[in-house]
Every structure is written in structure tokens, then in C-alpha cells.
Write a protein that holds these residues in place. Structure first.
Motif, PDB file in Angstrom:
ATOM      1  N   PHE A  31     128.313 100.852  48.194  1.00  0.00           N
ATOM      2  CA  PHE A  31     129.492 100.001  48.199  1.00  0.00           C
ATOM      3  C   PHE A  31     130.531 100.776  47.411  1.00  0.00           C
ATOM      4  CE2 PHE A  31     131.752  96.028  48.423  1.00  0.00           C
ATOM      5  CZ  PHE A  31     131.151  95.398  49.494  1.00  0.00           C
ATOM      6  N   ASP A  32     131.769 100.800  47.895  1.00  0.00           N
ATOM      7  CA  ASP A  32     132.897 101.523  47.293  1.00  0.00           C
ATOM      8  C   ASP A  32     132.978 102.963  47.798  1.00  0.00           C
ATOM      9  OD1 ASP A  32     134.090  99.460  45.685  1.00  0.00           O
ATOM     10  OD2 ASP A  32     132.336  99.586  44.383  1.00  0.00           O
ATOM     11  N   ALA A  33     134.192 103.493  47.708  1.00  0.00           N
ATOM     12  CA  ALA A  33     134.459 104.785  48.334  1.00  0.00           C
ATOM     13  C   ALA A  33     135.351 105.699  47.487  1.00  0.00           C
ATOM     14  CB  ALA A  33     135.085 104.555  49.699  1.00  0.00           C
ATOM     15  N   PRO A  34     134.876 106.078  46.284  1.00  0.00           N
ATOM     16  CA  PRO A  34     135.602 107.114  45.537  1.00  0.00           C
ATOM     17  C   PRO A  34     135.278 108.470  46.170  1.00  0.00           C
ATOM     18  CG  PRO A  34     133.568 106.559  44.398  1.00  0.00           C
ATOM     19  CD  PRO A  34     133.631 105.663  45.613  1.00  0.00           C
ATOM     20  N   THR A  35     136.040 109.496  45.828  1.00  0.00           N
ATOM     21  CA  THR A  35     135.771 110.821  46.429  1.00  0.00           C
ATOM     22  C   THR A  35     134.359 111.303  46.097  1.00  0.00           C
ATOM     23  OG1 THR A  35     136.913 111.740  44.540  1.00  0.00           O
ATOM     24  CG2 THR A  35     138.148 111.690  46.584  1.00  0.00           C
ATOM     25  N   SER A  36     133.871 110.979  44.889  1.00  0.00           N
ATOM     26  CA  SER A  36     132.535 111.451  44.486  1.00  0.00           C
ATOM     27  C   SER A  36     131.449 110.950  45.443  1.00  0.00           C
ATOM     28  CB  SER A  36     132.222 110.993  43.057  1.00  0.00           C
ATOM     29  OG  SER A  36     132.470 109.611  42.937  1.00  0.00           O
ATOM     30  N   ILE A  37     131.648 109.797  46.042  1.00  0.00           N
ATOM     31  CA  ILE A  37     130.676 109.262  47.012  1.00  0.00           C
ATOM     32  C   ILE A  37     130.970 109.842  48.397  1.00  0.00           C
ATOM     33  CG2 ILE A  37     129.986 107.162  48.263  1.00  0.00           C
ATOM     34  CD1 ILE A  37     129.053 106.496  45.617  1.00  0.00           C
ATOM     35  N   VAL A  38     132.251 109.791  48.759  1.00  0.00           N
ATOM     36  CA  VAL A  38     132.624 110.200  50.119  1.00  0.00           C
ATOM     37  C   VAL A  38     132.270 111.674  50.352  1.00  0.00           C
ATOM     38  CG1 VAL A  38     134.588 110.501  51.676  1.00  0.00           C
ATOM     39  CG2 VAL A  38     134.371 108.410  50.321  1.00  0.00           C
ATOM     40  N   ASP A  39     132.450 112.517  49.313  1.00  0.00           N
ATOM     41  CA  ASP A  39     132.106 113.935  49.464  1.00  0.00           C
ATOM     42  C   ASP A  39     130.627 114.112  49.817  1.00  0.00           C
ATOM     43  OD1 ASP A  39     134.670 114.607  48.898  1.00  0.00           O
ATOM     44  OD2 ASP A  39     134.293 115.280  46.838  1.00  0.00           O
ATOM     45  N   ASN A  40     129.821 113.153  49.411  1.00  0.00           N
ATOM     46  CA  ASN A  40     128.382 113.263  49.685  1.00  0.00           C
ATOM     47  C   ASN A  40     127.956 112.698  51.030  1.00  0.00           C
ATOM     48  OD1 ASN A  40     127.075 114.713  47.593  1.00  0.00           O
ATOM     49  ND2 ASN A  40     127.809 113.125  46.203  1.00  0.00           N
ATOM     50  N   LEU A  41     128.915 112.227  51.823  1.00  0.00           N
ATOM     51  CA  LEU A  41     128.560 111.815  53.192  1.00  0.00           C
ATOM     52  C   LEU A  41     128.222 113.069  53.990  1.00  0.00           C
ATOM     53  CD1 LEU A  41     131.368 109.180  53.850  1.00  0.00           C
ATOM     54  CD2 LEU A  41     128.918 108.703  53.658  1.00  0.00           C
ATOM     55  N   GLU A  42     129.046 114.093  53.778  1.00  0.00           N
ATOM     56  CA  GLU A  42     128.847 115.310  54.571  1.00  0.00           C
ATOM     57  C   GLU A  42     127.605 116.101  54.140  1.00  0.00           C
ATOM     58  OE1 GLU A  42     132.870 116.678  54.677  1.00  0.00           O
ATOM     59  OE2 GLU A  42     133.108 115.870  56.715  1.00  0.00           O
ATOM     60  N   THR A  43     127.214 115.967  52.867  1.00  0.00           N
ATOM     61  CA  THR A  43     125.995 116.676  52.432  1.00  0.00           C
ATOM     62  C   THR A  43     124.739 115.923  52.875  1.00  0.00           C
ATOM     63  OG1 THR A  43     125.817 115.490  50.339  1.00  0.00           O
ATOM     64  CG2 THR A  43     127.182 117.483  50.334  1.00  0.00           C
ATOM     65  N   GLY A  44     124.911 114.681  53.345  1.00  0.00           N
ATOM     66  CA  GLY A  44     123.751 113.902  53.792  1.00  0.00           C
ATOM     67  C   GLY A  44     123.081 113.122  52.672  1.00  0.00           C
ATOM     68  N   LEU A  45     123.624 113.219  51.456  1.00  0.00           N
ATOM     69  CA  LEU A  45     123.030 112.465  50.339  1.00  0.00           C
ATOM     70  C   LEU A  45     123.319 110.970  50.487  1.00  0.00           C
ATOM     71  CD1 LEU A  45     121.599 112.412  47.583  1.00  0.00           C
ATOM     72  CD2 LEU A  45     123.784 112.957  46.498  1.00  0.00           C
ATOM     73  N   VAL A  46     124.535 110.649  50.942  1.00  0.00           N
ATOM     74  CA  VAL A  46     124.921 109.252  51.169  1.00  0.00           C
ATOM     75  C   VAL A  46     125.109 109.048  52.668  1.00  0.00           C
ATOM     76  CG1 VAL A  46     126.685 107.494  50.695  1.00  0.00           C
ATOM     77  CG2 VAL A  46     126.032 109.124  48.912  1.00  0.00           C
ATOM     78  N   ASP A  47     124.536 107.962  53.192  1.00  0.00           N
ATOM     79  CA  ASP A  47     124.634 107.718  54.638  1.00  0.00           C
ATOM     80  C   ASP A  47     125.906 106.977  55.028  1.00  0.00           C
ATOM     81  OD1 ASP A  47     121.569 107.979  54.094  1.00  0.00           O
ATOM     82  OD2 ASP A  47     121.953 108.404  56.224  1.00  0.00           O
ATOM     83  N   VAL A  48     126.219 105.948  54.268  1.00  0.00           N
ATOM     84  CA  VAL A  48     127.364 105.096  54.601  1.00  0.00           C
ATOM     85  C   VAL A  48     128.061 104.688  53.309  1.00  0.00           C
ATOM     86  CG1 VAL A  48     128.029 102.836  55.555  1.00  0.00           C
ATOM     87  CG2 VAL A  48     126.218 104.156  56.665  1.00  0.00           C
ATOM     88  N   ALA A  49     129.397 104.724  53.311  1.00  0.00           N
ATOM     89  CA  ALA A  49     130.153 104.166  52.185  1.00  0.00           C
ATOM     90  C   ALA A  49     130.993 103.009  52.726  1.00  0.00           C
ATOM     91  CB  ALA A  49     131.049 105.234  51.561  1.00  0.00           C
ATOM     92  N   ILE A  50     130.828 101.860  52.108  1.00  0.00           N
ATOM     93  CA  ILE A  50     131.617 100.700  52.532  1.00  0.00           C
ATOM     94  C   ILE A  50     132.828 100.607  51.602  1.00  0.00           C
ATOM     95  CG2 ILE A  50     131.610  98.183  52.840  1.00  0.00           C
ATOM     96  CD1 ILE A  50     128.611  98.449  53.471  1.00  0.00           C
ATOM     97  N   ALA A  51     133.972 100.989  52.151  1.00  0.00           N
ATOM     98  CA  ALA A  51     135.200 100.981  51.336  1.00  0.00           C
ATOM     99  C   ALA A  51     135.780  99.584  51.327  1.00  0.00           C
ATOM    100  CB  ALA A  51     136.216 101.958  51.913  1.00  0.00           C
ATOM    101  N   GLN A  52     136.100  99.100  50.131  1.00  0.00           N
ATOM    102  CA  GLN A  52     136.923  97.891  50.040  1.00  0.00           C
ATOM    103  C   GLN A  52     138.373  98.342  50.163  1.00  0.00           C
ATOM    104  OE1 GLN A  52     135.583  94.890  47.069  1.00  0.00           O
ATOM    105  NE2 GLN A  52     134.698  96.669  46.024  1.00  0.00           N
ATOM    106  N   HIS A  53     139.286  97.389  50.166  1.00  0.00           N
ATOM    107  CA  HIS A  53     140.710  97.723  50.258  1.00  0.00           C
ATOM    108  C   HIS A  53     141.427  97.312  48.964  1.00  0.00           C
ATOM    109  CE1 HIS A  53     140.548  97.619  54.964  1.00  0.00           C
ATOM    110  NE2 HIS A  53     139.793  98.554  54.436  1.00  0.00           N
TER     111      HIS A  53
END
Ligand code: T6T
Length: 325
Positions: free
Chosen positions: A254-276
Motif C-alpha cells: 500500500f502506498d507508492a513512494p519511489t523507494s517502493i516503485v523502484d522495486n517493481l522493476e527489480t521484481g521485489l515488489v509485485d504491486v503498489a497501490i497508490a493513494q491520491h
């Protein structure tokens, strides 16, 4: 003499006409008290609030505590009440412990709107209960967000296996509701997913990382984890990486700071649910301003989500929901 009287009458008339204009020209001060100051979620909320404040000619005061905690938030609130702003926007850090402190603002005649989190049941202006005095609650639908996280995690693990929720502390409306929605969705639609006991990390990513490793040590078949807010998700993801389980233990954040989003591409995190959060801040200021200038406002404003994955993060329409640091 007649001329003088006529002039005086004109001046009076002009004053009578001018006063409503003067009232509209009044510069309002709106305070925004976040859950904590150093969190990309609230930094992004502030950006939205500032955009609205600038558009409306309002002064925005942003003041908060360095931790997500009622003990540190209440003195900030008291200091803000003493400054007598025209309205207070606040993300209360506890559903019950902030009721009395916020009542002091209400009793001082300062309108209160809660953003992100709520007090009491979150149902305001109902005429019942001891916490219905805020004018409006502006936030994500967190039960829905928890359900979305459950669906994403169930899909990532192929519909079966052990998972758990990495959460902050009980008593926080947002994260309680995310856990509730997550469990409901798993119970109702994913009978082969086993939800293990929730791990509470006190909003400390290091705790969340150690807990991930401890749960994995007890359950070598751990399939996934739902990080119910930014620090829970970041810590859980770090724990997965430290355990050498990147890609094996799925992470839904849950949440989408760059530290999480950067890990989507490495495969560490599968999905980030960004709030607005920028939207929450923007509509917070707009709602306070509307109230101060005599408009009625909705008691609830729901903002949306954007589901970010490695597949869509390159799309600027999606990437605009990554939080500001
Ligand atoms: O998830 C957000 C916010 O919605 C929650 O109430 C507390 O944690 C965050 O600020 C993220 O750290």
C-alpha cells in the motif's frame, strides 16, 4: 450641508456594498496537521493542499510531529489551536485518542476536517456519538483498498498459500480498515489462502523487515505479504530481500513512494497501490474554504487509487501518482 450629507450617505452605501467584498477578500489561514512530517504520503498531500491554497489565496500552515503517534501529535494540535487558524485539516493518528484534543478545537470555534484518517466511526455530522463534530472526512476508501490488495496478492501467489499483513498499530482508522478489507476479501473469495497472524511494526520499517524474517523462519512456505502502509511495505520488502527470497515471497504494497516503485522493476515488489494524497490535500483546502465562505460541504469525500505494476509504471498517466519525496 446637503451635499455633505449626501456624500456621507454615499460613503455609507459604498461601505455597505464594500463589506461583503471585504469579507471575501479576508485572508484565511488553514492548518494542515499530517500523521507525521517525514512521510512521502503527507509530503504529497501538502503539495496538493498548497496548490489549492495558492489558487484560493489562502495561507497554509503545515505543522506535524516526526512520528505517527498521538503522544507527539497532540502537542502540535494544541499549539495550532493556540494560533487560532480559520480551519484545521488533520490526519488523526488514533481513532479514540484524538477525540478530546480535537473537541478543544471545535469548542474554540475552529472548524475541523479530517484527512486520510478519521476519529470515532468516521461518520460525521450525524448528531450522534461523541466524535461526529468534524465537518468532513476526505480520504481513500481503505476497506476497498484492502480488498484490492488481497486480490492482487492472491493473484500473485496463484490463489493459494500462506500470507500475512504487515501493519502499523491497532487503532489507526486507515490501516485497520485495510486489514479488515484484506481479510474479508480472502475469506470470501480465496479459500485456499491462509492468512497468518498480523505483525504490528509501529510504523518502523526495520521492525517490519525483522518480522518478515521471523515469520519466514517459522513458515518456510510463506507465499506473500501485504504491507498495509508505506513503512510496513518498505520494511517487508527489505525483509524479503534480506532473506534472499526476492520473487519467491510476493509483496503487495500500500502506498507508492519511489523507494517502493523502484522495486517493481527489480521484481521485489509485485504491486503498489497508490493513494491520491495530493487530491486529499487539495480537496481538504477547497472544502475548508467553501465552508468558511458560507457553502455547505459533503461530510465524506472519497478519493481513488492507482494500481502500479512493472507493466504500467512507464506510462506518465500512471507515474504521476508516484509520491513526492
Ligand atoms: O498509508 C499512509 C496513510 O494513509 C496512513 O494513514 C498512514 O501511513 C501512510 O502515511 C503511509 O506511511
Amino acid at each position: 450641508k446637503t451635499f455633505k450629507t449626501a456624500l456621507a450617505a454615499l460613503a455609507l452605501g459604498a461601505a455597505a456594498i464594500a463589506s461583503p467584498v471585504a469579507a471575501q477578500d479576508e485572508q484565511y489561514t488553514i492548518a494542515l496537521i499530517p500523521g507525521l512530517t517525514t512521510d512521502a504520503f503527507y509530503i504529497t498531500m501538502r503539495r496538493g493542499a498548497e496548490a489549492a491554497a495558492e489558487a484560493l489565496g489562502v495561507e497554509l500552515v503545515f505543522q506535524g510531529a516526526p512520528e505517527f503517534n498521538p503522544v507527539t501529535q497532540v502537542p502540535v494540535l494544541d499549539a495550532i489551536i493556540a494560533r487560532q487558524p480559520d480551519a484545521i485539516l488533520i490526519a488523526p493518528t488514533d481513532t479514540t485518542q484524538l477525540i478530546e484534543p480535537l473537541r478543544r478545537a471545535d469548542e474554540a470555534g475552529i472548524p475541523v476536517i479530517t484527512v486520510d484518517t478519521f476519529i470515532g466511526t468516521g461518520q460525521y455530522q450525524t448528531g450522534s456519538g461523541d466524535a461526529d463534530f468534524p465537518l468532513s472526512y476526505i480520504a481513500s476508501d481503505n476497506v476497498l483498498g484492502g480488498r484490492m490488495a488481497a486480490r492482487a496478492l492472491a493473484e500473485a501467489i496463484g490463489g493459494e498459500g500462506k500470507v500475512y499483513v504487515s501493519n502499523v498499530n491497532p487503532g489507526i482508522s486507515t490501516t485497520d480498515q485495510r486489514e479488515e478489507g484484506f481479510k474479508l476479501e480472502m475469506e470470501e473469495n480465496f479459500p485456499n489462502v491462509e492468512v497468518l497472524e498480523t505483525q504490528f511494526n509501529e510504523n518502523d520499517a526495520n521492525n517490519a523487515a525483522s518480522q518478515l524474517q521471523a515469520v519466514f523462519a517459522r513458515n518456510s512456505d510463506l507465499a506473500g505479504v501485504f504491507g498495509a502502509n508505506l513503512f510496513s511495505a518498505l520494511g517487508a520488502a527489505n525483509g524479503v530481500q534480506q532473506a534472499g527470497q526476492t520473487g519467491n515471497i510476493k509483496v503487495v504494497a500500500f502506498d507508492a513512494p519511489t523507494s517502493i516503485v523502484d522495486n517493481l522493476e527489480t521484481g521485489l515488489v509485485d504491486v503498489a497501490i497508490a493513494q491520491h494524497p495530493a487530491e486529499i490535500g487539495y480537496y481538504g483546502v477547497v472544502s475548508a474554504y467553501a465552508h468558511l465562505t458560507g457553502q455547505s460541504i459533503p461530510t465524506l469525500i472519497g478519493t481513488g487509487f492507482t494500481v502500479i505494476t512493472a507493466d504500467n509504471v512507464g506510462d506518465p498517466e500512471i507515474a504521476r501518482f508516484i509520491y513526492s519525496d
